[in-house]
Design a protein around this motif. Structure first.
Motif, PDB file in Angstrom:
ATOM      1  N   GLU A 276       0.807  -1.308  -0.079  1.00 38.70           N
ATOM      2  CA  GLU A 276      -0.422   0.186   0.274  1.00 38.70           C
ATOM      3  C   GLU A 276       0.332   1.021   0.007  1.00 38.70           C
ATOM      4  OE1 GLU A 276      -3.942  -1.651   2.247  1.00 38.70           O
ATOM      5  OE2 GLU A 276      -2.354  -0.634   3.375  1.00 38.70           O
ATOM      6  N   ALA A 277       1.939   1.690   0.785  1.00 39.71           N
ATOM      7  CA  ALA A 277       3.047   2.586   0.784  1.00 39.71           C
ATOM      8  C   ALA A 277       3.550   2.471  -0.467  1.00 39.71           C
ATOM      9  CB  ALA A 277       3.596   2.206   1.979  1.00 39.71           C
ATOM     10  N   LEU A 278       4.089   1.400  -1.077  1.00 37.69           N
ATOM     11  CA  LEU A 278       4.543   1.757  -2.247  1.00 37.69           C
ATOM     12  C   LEU A 278       3.889   2.334  -3.416  1.00 37.69           C
ATOM     13  CD1 LEU A 278       7.190   1.425  -4.587  1.00 37.69           C
ATOM     14  CD2 LEU A 278       6.138  -0.480  -5.341  1.00 37.69           C
ATOM     15  N   TRP A 279       2.512   1.720  -3.510  1.00 37.43           N
ATOM     16  CA  TRP A 279       1.519   2.268  -4.690  1.00 37.43           C
ATOM     17  C   TRP A 279       1.104   3.743  -4.178  1.00 37.43           C
ATOM     18  CZ3 TRP A 279      -3.697   4.262  -5.035  1.00 37.43           C
ATOM     19  CH2 TRP A 279      -3.850   4.272  -5.975  1.00 37.43           C
ATOM     20  N   ALA A 280       0.780   4.488  -2.565  1.00 39.95           N
ATOM     21  CA  ALA A 280       0.567   5.464  -2.695  1.00 39.95           C
ATOM     22  C   ALA A 280       1.670   6.348  -3.045  1.00 39.95           C
ATOM     23  CB  ALA A 280       0.020   5.756  -1.125  1.00 39.95           C
ATOM     24  N   ALA A 281       2.932   5.864  -2.779  1.00 36.24           N
ATOM     25  CA  ALA A 281       4.300   6.880  -3.488  1.00 36.24           C
ATOM     26  C   ALA A 281       4.545   6.931  -4.759  1.00 36.24           C
ATOM     27  CB  ALA A 281       5.491   6.293  -2.692  1.00 36.24           C
ATOM     28  N   THR A 282       3.705   6.380  -5.902  1.00 33.75           N
ATOM     29  CA  THR A 282       3.731   5.915  -7.172  1.00 33.75           C
ATOM     30  C   THR A 282       2.005   6.401  -7.537  1.00 33.75           C
ATOM     31  OG1 THR A 282       3.823   3.802  -6.918  1.00 33.75           O
ATOM     32  CG2 THR A 282       5.449   5.120  -6.866  1.00 33.75           C
ATOM     33  N   ALA A 283       1.395   5.366  -7.067  1.00 35.48           N
ATOM     34  CA  ALA A 283       0.314   5.377  -8.505  1.00 35.48           C
ATOM     35  C   ALA A 283      -1.299   6.499  -7.711  1.00 35.48           C
ATOM     36  CB  ALA A 283      -0.329   4.472  -8.415  1.00 35.48           C
ATOM     37  N   GLY A 284      -1.124   6.186  -6.321  1.00 41.06           N
ATOM     38  CA  GLY A 284      -1.647   7.305  -6.054  1.00 41.06           C
ATOM     39  C   GLY A 284      -0.838   8.507  -6.397  1.00 41.06           C
ATOM     40  N   ALA A 285       0.050   8.452  -5.511  1.00 41.16           N
ATOM     41  CA  ALA A 285       0.794  10.384  -6.007  1.00 41.16           C
ATOM     42  C   ALA A 285       0.326  11.024  -7.266  1.00 41.16           C
ATOM     43  CB  ALA A 285       2.557  10.460  -5.604  1.00 41.16           C
TER      44      ALA A 285
ATOM     45  N   ASP B 116      10.729   6.073 -16.746  1.00 42.06           N
ATOM     46  CA  ASP B 116      10.420   6.869 -15.257  1.00 42.06           C
ATOM     47  C   ASP B 116      10.498   5.652 -14.377  1.00 42.06           C
ATOM     48  OD1 ASP B 116      10.353   9.227 -15.800  1.00 42.06           O
ATOM     49  OD2 ASP B 116       8.563  10.379 -14.680  1.00 42.06           O
ATOM     50  N   LEU B 117      11.613   4.938 -13.985  1.00 41.44           N
ATOM     51  CA  LEU B 117      11.846   3.316 -13.407  1.00 41.44           C
ATOM     52  C   LEU B 117      13.196   4.061 -12.170  1.00 41.44           C
ATOM     53  CD1 LEU B 117      10.555   2.850 -16.576  1.00 41.44           C
ATOM     54  CD2 LEU B 117      12.524   0.497 -16.603  1.00 41.44           C
ATOM     55  N   ALA B 118      12.817   3.480 -11.403  1.00 42.63           N
ATOM     56  CA  ALA B 118      13.577   3.280 -10.018  1.00 42.63           C
ATOM     57  C   ALA B 118      14.181   1.547 -10.046  1.00 42.63           C
ATOM     58  CB  ALA B 118      12.965   3.918  -9.312  1.00 42.63           C
ATOM     59  N   VAL B 119      15.097   1.819  -9.325  1.00 44.41           N
ATOM     60  CA  VAL B 119      15.851   0.309  -9.536  1.00 44.41           C
ATOM     61  C   VAL B 119      16.421   0.443  -7.851  1.00 44.41           C
ATOM     62  CG1 VAL B 119      18.203  -0.578 -10.177  1.00 44.41           C
ATOM     63  CG2 VAL B 119      17.173   0.784 -12.154  1.00 44.41           C
ATOM     64  N   LEU B 120      15.976  -0.939  -7.267  1.00 42.51           N
ATOM     65  CA  LEU B 120      16.488  -0.987  -6.076  1.00 42.51           C
ATOM     66  C   LEU B 120      17.650  -1.737  -5.834  1.00 42.51           C
ATOM     67  CD1 LEU B 120      12.835  -0.876  -4.707  1.00 42.51           C
ATOM     68  CD2 LEU B 120      13.659   0.761  -5.500  1.00 42.51           C
ATOM     69  N   ALA B 121      18.588  -1.199  -4.988  1.00 38.59           N
ATOM     70  CA  ALA B 121      19.728  -1.815  -5.049  1.00 38.59           C
ATOM     71  C   ALA B 121      18.921  -3.346  -3.808  1.00 38.59           C
ATOM     72  CB  ALA B 121      20.497  -1.523  -4.143  1.00 38.59           C
ATOM     73  N   ALA B 122      18.186  -4.019  -4.268  1.00 42.37           N
ATOM     74  CA  ALA B 122      17.655  -5.125  -3.031  1.00 42.37           C
ATOM     75  C   ALA B 122      16.265  -5.998  -3.725  1.00 42.37           C
ATOM     76  CB  ALA B 122      16.481  -4.536  -2.390  1.00 42.37           C
ATOM     77  N   PRO B 123      16.338  -7.210  -3.733  1.00 41.89           N
ATOM     78  CA  PRO B 123      15.160  -7.809  -4.626  1.00 41.89           C
ATOM     79  C   PRO B 123      13.632  -7.806  -3.969  1.00 41.89           C
ATOM     80  CG  PRO B 123      16.060  -9.175  -2.494  1.00 41.89           C
ATOM     81  CD  PRO B 123      16.576  -7.850  -2.213  1.00 41.89           C
ATOM     82  N   SER B 124      13.343  -6.951  -3.660  1.00 40.20           N
ATOM     83  CA  SER B 124      11.716  -6.661  -3.942  1.00 40.20           C
ATOM     84  C   SER B 124      11.662  -5.722  -2.749  1.00 40.20           C
ATOM     85  CB  SER B 124      11.062  -7.597  -2.017  1.00 40.20           C
ATOM     86  OG  SER B 124       9.954  -7.418  -2.108  1.00 40.20           O
ATOM     87  N   PHE B 125      11.088  -4.637  -3.243  1.00 36.93           N
ATOM     88  CA  PHE B 125      10.341  -3.273  -3.167  1.00 36.93           C
ATOM     89  C   PHE B 125       9.560  -3.821  -1.657  1.00 36.93           C
ATOM     90  CE2 PHE B 125       6.115  -5.693  -3.133  1.00 36.93           C
ATOM     91  CZ  PHE B 125       5.294  -5.646  -1.726  1.00 36.93           C
ATOM     92  N   ILE B 126       9.178  -4.538  -1.229  1.00 35.14           N
ATOM     93  CA  ILE B 126      10.012  -4.483   0.496  1.00 35.14           C
ATOM     94  C   ILE B 126      10.763  -4.314   1.517  1.00 35.14           C
ATOM     95  CG2 ILE B 126       9.213  -5.986   2.589  1.00 35.14           C
ATOM     96  CD1 ILE B 126       7.291  -7.386   0.314  1.00 35.14           C
ATOM     97  N   HIS B 127      12.183  -4.300   0.691  1.00 28.91           N
ATOM     98  CA  HIS B 127      13.143  -3.894   1.320  1.00 28.91           C
ATOM     99  C   HIS B 127      13.023  -2.403   1.447  1.00 28.91           C
ATOM    100  CE1 HIS B 127      15.934  -7.440   0.751  1.00 28.91           C
ATOM    101  NE2 HIS B 127      14.470  -7.616   0.793  1.00 28.91           N
ATOM    102  N   LEU B 128      12.321  -0.850   0.458  1.00 30.14           N
ATOM    103  CA  LEU B 128      12.017   0.059   1.314  1.00 30.14           C
ATOM    104  C   LEU B 128      11.794   0.390   2.529  1.00 30.14           C
ATOM    105  CD1 LEU B 128       9.917   0.767  -1.917  1.00 30.14           C
ATOM    106  CD2 LEU B 128      12.981   1.632  -1.402  1.00 30.14           C
TER     107      LEU B 128
END
Ligand code: NIG
Ligand code: FE
Length: 389
Positions: free
Chosen positions: A331-340, A359-371
């Protein structure tokens, strides 16, 4: 145009529920993307990827839509770190400190303001932000508000006229409301897409519901779309007014009653939450869970400003939303991208799908959960396709 094939994406968040796992995030595993410098051309499993002019192999990263920050006050001069220290020792925030930023900003040259703004925008980009909204509001004279908006327009189309931030110390309240909805608006409208009002009847510095309505209506008549700072410091009419007038977003939403939540759930106005402000003013966080459960659309933003939230980091905001506001990592990732993106009424950003901006953000992690799982670690970076082309 050069088409780039991006491979090695273990987890691709598209925000297109028609793709991948069928969740709102539309997650595609072992994915690839083809994009030119401006636009996404193809999205799907890497095994089905078409050829392209060039290839970038990410080697096992998660990729998410670039963060959209729909609420910042990036154009200002001066420093209020002492005010922050005083708050951490128990002092309350009431908006009174805005006056010191107004003085420092009026005294600064265009070059100085531009340099500070660009440094903050660069900081945001280094943390994965690809779209920024920027407000005026630290000028509060016709000349200075126009100056701040012109400077902001240098780096974004999402500029917001916030002459109604506070009533300047030396001004008569009624006269200032007339100025903001008259001559100042006329001068600022050509440089802005939005108009915003700090609607907070409990603050001696900000505007009450009637004043906010007058200013927002004048803004709409001048061709601007509406946003509102509402219900930050206490209960008030901001949220209901924003929904009634069809504002794209009402921001803060910290003190809501049931009628406010119902209004947001039933209307088209996005509730943009700014937990950096609660963090830096040591205040209770908004009830994101209640808003989501009621069916409201929620966005997240930094509110980057020198008083209440001097952070440019959307990953920090995501971590706060998960830890302090009961949002799931998804929900937090959606709110910071699609919601925003919805808070800016934009369909071309906040998602990774053919036709959307590249507009792409690459994470030095295997999953967005790591944010949220790895707070404070600089995991996100913007994929610069122009540089690679
Ligand atoms: O969004 N609340 C009003 N405006 C800003 C704070 C501005 C300041 O304190 O400089 C906010 O929190
Ligand atoms: Fe703000």
């Amino acid at each position: 145009m050069t088409a780039t094939l991006i491979t090695g994406i273990v987890e691709l968040v598209t925000n297109d529920p028609a793709r991948g796992d069928g969740s709102p995030l539309g997650i595609v595993r072992d994915a690839a993307v083809v994009a030119d410098e401006n636009t996404v051309l193809w999205v799907g499993p890497e095994t089905e990827a078409p050829a392209a002019d060039r290839r970038v192999a990410l080697g096992g990263c998660a990729v998410v839509p670039g963060f959209v920050d729909p609420h910042t006050h990036l154009v200002f001069a001066g420093d209020r770190s002492n005010e922050f220290t005083a708050r951490m020792a128990g002092e309350r925030y009431d908006g009174g400190g805005i006056a010191s930023t107004v003085s420092a900003t009026r005294a600064a040259s265009d070059d100085e303001l531009r340099r500070h703004m660009v440094a903050r925008a660069t900081e945001a980009r280094r943390q994965g932000t690809t779209t920024l909204e920027i407000k005026s509001g630290y000028g509060l004279t016709v000349t200075d508000e126009v100056r701040l908006l012109r400077i902001a327009r240098g780096i974004t189309d999402e500029t917001t006229f916030l002459g109604a931030h506070v009533v300047p110390a030396d001004a008569d309240r009624d006269e200032y409301v007339r100025l903001v909805s008259g001559a100042m608006l006329d001068a600022c409208a050509p440089h802005a897409r939005w108009i915003d009002v700090f609607c907070e009847p409990g603050s001696a510095h900000a505007f009450d519901g009637d004043e906010a309505r007058t200013i927002l209506r004048a803004g709409r008549a001048a061709g601007l779309d509406l946003r509102v700072h509402g219900n930050q410091l206490g209960p008030g009419p901001g949220v209901q007014l924003a929904v009634e007038l069809g504002a794209a977003s009402v921001d803060h939403c910290t003190h809501l009653d049931d009628a406010d939540v119902d209004a947001l759930a039933g209307g088209d106005t996005v509730a943009t939450l700014l937990p950096g402000a609660e963090f830096s003013t040591r205040s209770p966080y908004p009830d994101a869970r209640g808003l989501l459960d009621a069916g409201a659309t929620v966005a997240l933003a930094t509110d980057c400003n020198p008083g209440t939230s001097f952070t440019s980091s959307m990953p920090f905001v995501i971590a706060l939303a998960v830890r302090e506001m009961g949002m799931t990592p998804a929900e937090a990732l959606w709110a910071a991208t699609a919601g925003a993106a919805a808070a800016l009424r934009r369909a071309d950003i906040g998602r990774i799908a053919p036709g959307a901006r590249a507009d792409l953000a690459v994470l030095a992690a295997p999953s967005f959960i790591h944010l949220a799982y790895r707070p404070g670690v600089p995991l996100a970076r913007v994929l610069d396709l122009a540089e690679r082309a």
